[in-house]
Enzyme design. Structure first.
Site, PDB file in Angstrom:
ATOM      1  N   HIS A  33      -3.865   4.225  11.126  1.00  0.00           N
ATOM      2  CA  HIS A  33      -4.130   3.040  11.940  1.00  0.00           C
ATOM      3  C   HIS A  33      -4.301   3.512  13.389  1.00  0.00           C
ATOM      4  O   HIS A  33      -3.707   4.519  13.782  1.00  0.00           O
ATOM      5  CB  HIS A  33      -2.905   2.119  11.808  1.00  0.00           C
ATOM      6  CG  HIS A  33      -3.044   0.780  12.466  1.00  0.00           C
ATOM      7  ND1 HIS A  33      -2.822   0.587  13.811  1.00  0.00           N
ATOM      8  CD2 HIS A  33      -3.339  -0.448  11.959  1.00  0.00           C
ATOM      9  CE1 HIS A  33      -2.985  -0.697  14.099  1.00  0.00           C
ATOM     10  NE2 HIS A  33      -3.306  -1.345  12.996  1.00  0.00           N
TER      11      HIS A  33
ATOM     12  N   ASP B  32       4.783   6.499  10.069  1.00  0.00           N
ATOM     13  CA  ASP B  32       4.424   5.132  10.407  1.00  0.00           C
ATOM     14  C   ASP B  32       4.628   4.303   9.135  1.00  0.00           C
ATOM     15  O   ASP B  32       3.815   4.338   8.218  1.00  0.00           O
ATOM     16  CB  ASP B  32       2.965   5.093  10.877  1.00  0.00           C
ATOM     17  CG  ASP B  32       2.443   3.670  11.007  1.00  0.00           C
ATOM     18  OD1 ASP B  32       3.206   2.723  10.774  1.00  0.00           O
ATOM     19  OD2 ASP B  32       1.249   3.521  11.337  1.00  0.00           O
TER      20      ASP B  32
ATOM     21  N   GLN C 124       3.395  -0.383   6.775  1.00  0.00           N
ATOM     22  CA  GLN C 124       2.990  -0.984   5.490  1.00  0.00           C
ATOM     23  C   GLN C 124       3.865  -0.498   4.334  1.00  0.00           C
ATOM     24  O   GLN C 124       3.626  -0.886   3.195  1.00  0.00           O
ATOM     25  CB  GLN C 124       1.529  -0.639   5.180  1.00  0.00           C
ATOM     26  CG  GLN C 124       0.543  -1.101   6.234  1.00  0.00           C
ATOM     27  CD  GLN C 124       0.371  -2.608   6.282  1.00  0.00           C
ATOM     28  OE1 GLN C 124       0.798  -3.330   5.382  1.00  0.00           O
ATOM     29  NE2 GLN C 124      -0.242  -3.099   7.342  1.00  0.00           N
TER      30      GLN C 124
ATOM     31  N   LYS D  10       5.690  -7.672   9.317  1.00  0.00           N
ATOM     32  CA  LYS D  10       5.050  -7.336   8.037  1.00  0.00           C
ATOM     33  C   LYS D  10       6.051  -7.368   6.891  1.00  0.00           C
ATOM     34  O   LYS D  10       5.702  -7.123   5.743  1.00  0.00           O
ATOM     35  CB  LYS D  10       4.382  -5.963   8.136  1.00  0.00           C
ATOM     36  CG  LYS D  10       3.218  -5.960   9.150  1.00  0.00           C
ATOM     37  CD  LYS D  10       2.447  -4.691   9.087  1.00  0.00           C
ATOM     38  CE  LYS D  10       1.586  -4.441  10.304  1.00  0.00           C
ATOM     39  NZ  LYS D  10       0.401  -5.302  10.404  1.00  0.00           N
TER      40      LYS D  10
ATOM     41  N   CYS E  36      -8.442  -1.798  12.186  1.00  0.00           N
ATOM     42  CA  CYS E  36      -7.868  -0.859  13.174  1.00  0.00           C
ATOM     43  C   CYS E  36      -7.796   0.549  12.600  1.00  0.00           C
ATOM     44  O   CYS E  36      -6.816   1.275  12.827  1.00  0.00           O
ATOM     45  CB  CYS E  36      -6.496  -1.307  13.654  1.00  0.00           C
ATOM     46  SG  CYS E  36      -6.509  -2.901  14.450  1.00  0.00           S
TER      47      CYS E  36
HETATM   48  N1  7TS Z   1       0.588   1.086  11.392  1.00  0.00           N
HETATM   49  C1  7TS Z   1       0.032   0.532  10.315  1.00  0.00           C
HETATM   50  C2  7TS Z   1      -0.104   1.339   9.066  1.00  0.00           C
HETATM   51  C3  7TS Z   1      -0.377  -0.796  10.351  1.00  0.00           C
HETATM   52  O1  7TS Z   1      -0.916  -1.337   9.258  1.00  0.00           O
HETATM   53  C4  7TS Z   1      -0.234  -1.548  11.535  1.00  0.00           C
HETATM   54  C5  7TS Z   1      -0.737  -2.954  11.657  1.00  0.00           C
HETATM   55  C6  7TS Z   1       0.385  -0.927  12.632  1.00  0.00           C
HETATM   56  C7  7TS Z   1       0.770   0.390  12.527  1.00  0.00           C
HETATM   57  C8  7TS Z   1       0.634  -1.639  13.900  1.00  0.00           C
HETATM   58  O2  7TS Z   1       1.590  -2.620  13.734  1.00  0.00           O
HETATM   59  P1  7TS Z   1       1.940  -3.601  14.933  1.00  0.00           P
HETATM   60  O3  7TS Z   1       2.849  -4.607  14.335  1.00  0.00           O
HETATM   61  O4  7TS Z   1       2.593  -2.791  16.001  1.00  0.00           O
HETATM   62  O5  7TS Z   1       0.640  -4.184  15.389  1.00  0.00           O
HETATM   63  N2  7TS Z   1      -1.754  -3.275  10.733  1.00  0.00           N
HETATM   64  C9  7TS Z   1      -2.515  -4.384  10.725  1.00  0.00           C
HETATM   65  C10 7TS Z   1      -3.453  -4.643   9.722  1.00  0.00           C
HETATM   66  O6  7TS Z   1      -3.682  -3.907   8.784  1.00  0.00           O
HETATM   67  N3  7TS Z   1      -4.044  -5.834   9.969  1.00  0.00           N
HETATM   68  O7  7TS Z   1      -3.514  -6.341  11.088  1.00  0.00           O
HETATM   69  C11 7TS Z   1      -2.560  -5.465  11.567  1.00  0.00           C
END
Ligand code: 7TS
Length: 419
Positions: free
Chosen positions: A136, A213, A216, A239, A377
């Site tokens: 990401h 990371d 997910q 999430k 992303c």
């Molecule tokens: N890493 C992964 C693997 C992610 O899927 C996401 C967000 C992030 C980091 C960042 O998370 P945040 O909460 O700090 O924004 N992924 C997604 C997505 O797949 N669709 O919207 C956000």
């Protein structure tokens, strides 16, 4: 709908009952365009159970106060709830010490914290940081910024066409110049679950620390940071059925102790004079300013909610949905699944021959079906597959086989529009 999965588990002997789970999520009763909501955008953010919503409103209704400051009762209650949530996260990740759990805004901020603190301290000109081709942007850009500042190099471990990391190639990239490995535990586009235990082992053999990371990964399986032996682990509350604006950085205590603070301000100090500031102990050293107290309380409630259902039942249900969805989508002529790793979670990314993913998403929305379309992303990953975008249905504990049937019917309608 011709596909049937005979052994579909809508309830289990351990008490998992999909209808009871769905009843915990008030928003699922919504209608969209006068049709029942089919929410399949869980990798972007999950819906919140009543227990989380109630915990947040209860904080504001009955003990709203700033933490770690007041001698008064409300402040004490807020501090207790805040620290109880830290304990819940510690237990959830099997961290050795609650001091290793840092509250941040989300996975993005957790990774930036490590880049700006650990990274600026340890990465120098000519050094290397290794990521994978399936990251990401939030696990790419902070390292690029650091590399630019320091004159270091970002190296990218390749993947195969199924979306699996090429472990031998990854291992061959590790060398004396490698200062950090930063790898996604579970891909938000492909659903691939990386062999993170092996990755950590390979890196540690060469004395290289590893950041995972887990944005997910945490909603779809148990994470044991001690068993993984990772050095840093990042995830976002929203999430995993918690609120937005709150997330976690786990770090091994010795590493965190040796790292400089990321931000300066209130709460992260022991004493301040104009000549010198002495920093607070862990975890407060990394929690400058008034934090998202309601968010922390909500995240604590989300983790308790997940524990209440039981991660093994959640995983079993989602595995069933993934198997069902993979078979059903795979049977649609002209549809190609992007991400077919052997080890994967309930994310179904796909492209339809001759139809732009944005059009798929828009037509599905008219049928009440929420998916995400775009590059998610992960633009370098799109380039790896030679596509501009995908349509992505991502599943959570409250999704059903009927909702996958609705998705399949919806995709057939999309095809009719473009026929
Ligand atoms: N890493 C992964 C693997 C992610 O899927 C996401 C967000 C992030 C980091 C960042 O998370 P945040 O909460 O700090 O924004 N992924 C997604 C997505 O797949 N669709 O919207 C956000």
């Amino acid at each position: 709908m011709s596909t049937t999965l005979t052994a579909f588990r809508t309830s289990t002997s351990s008490g998992f009952d999909i209808e009871r789970v769905r009843a915990d999520f008030p928003i699922l009763e919504q209608r969209v365009h006068d049709l029942p909501l089919v929410y399949l955008d869980n990798a972007a953010t999950t819906q919140k159970p009543r227990a989380v919503i109630d915990a947040i409103s209860n904080y504001y209704l009955s003990y709203n106060a700033n933490i770690h400051r007041g001698v008064h009762q409300l402040s004490q209650s807020a501090t207790d709830a805040y620290e109880a949530a830290r304990k819940s996260v510690q237990t959830f990740l099997n961290a050795e010490d609650a001091k290793e759990i840092i509250f941040v805004r989300g996975a993005t901020e957790a990774i930036n914290l490590v880049a700006q603190s650990y990274g600026r301290q340890h990465v120098n000109s000519g050094d290397e940081i290794i990521v994978t081709a399936m990251e990401h942007h939030s696990n790419i850009v902070p390292w690029q910024m650091l590399c630019e500042e320091k004159g270091a190099h970002l190296r990218v471990a390749p993947i195969n066409d199924a979306g699996e990391l090429l472990l031998d190639e990854f291992e061959a990239m590790l060398n004396a110049k490698t200062k950090l490995v930063a790898v996604v535990h579970t891909s938000n586009v492909l659903g691939t679950v990386n062999p993170v235990r092996r990755i950590v082992e390979m890196a540690h053999t060469k004395g290289i620390p590893v950041l995972l990371d887990g944005a997910q990964a945490v909603p779809h399986g148990g994470v044991d940071v001690r068993a993984l032996d990772c050095d840093f682990y990042a995830f976002s509350g929203h999430k995993i059925y918690g609120p937005t604006g709150i997330g976690i950085l786990y770090g091994k205590r010795a590493l965190l102790e040796a790292m400089p603070p990321y931000q300066g301000g209130g709460d992260m100090i022991r004493s301040v004079t104009f000549e010198k500031t002495i920093y607070n102990q862990l975890p407060y050293k990394f929690e400058a300013g008034t934090p998202d107290i309601a968010g922390v309380v909500g995240l604590g409630a989300a983790i308790e909610y997940v524990n209440g259902i039981g991660l093994s039942d959640i995983v079993a249900h989602e595995e069933d949905l993934l198997a069902y969805g993979t078979e059903a989508l795979g049977a649609i002529p002209g549809l190609t699944l992007i991400g077919t790793a052997k080890e994967k979670v309930s994310v179904l990314s796909f492209v339809l021959e001759g139809i732009h993913p944005h059009d798929i998403g828009t037509i599905l929305d008219r049928q009440g079906i929420a998916i995400r379309t775009g590059h998610h992303c992960a633009q370098p990953l799109m380039q790896r597959f030679g596509i501009p975008a995908t349509a992505r249905a991502s599943l959570a504990v409250y999704n059903t086989a009927q909702e996958i049937d609705a998705l399949v019917a919806g995709i057939h309608k999309v095809k009719e529009v473009f026929a």
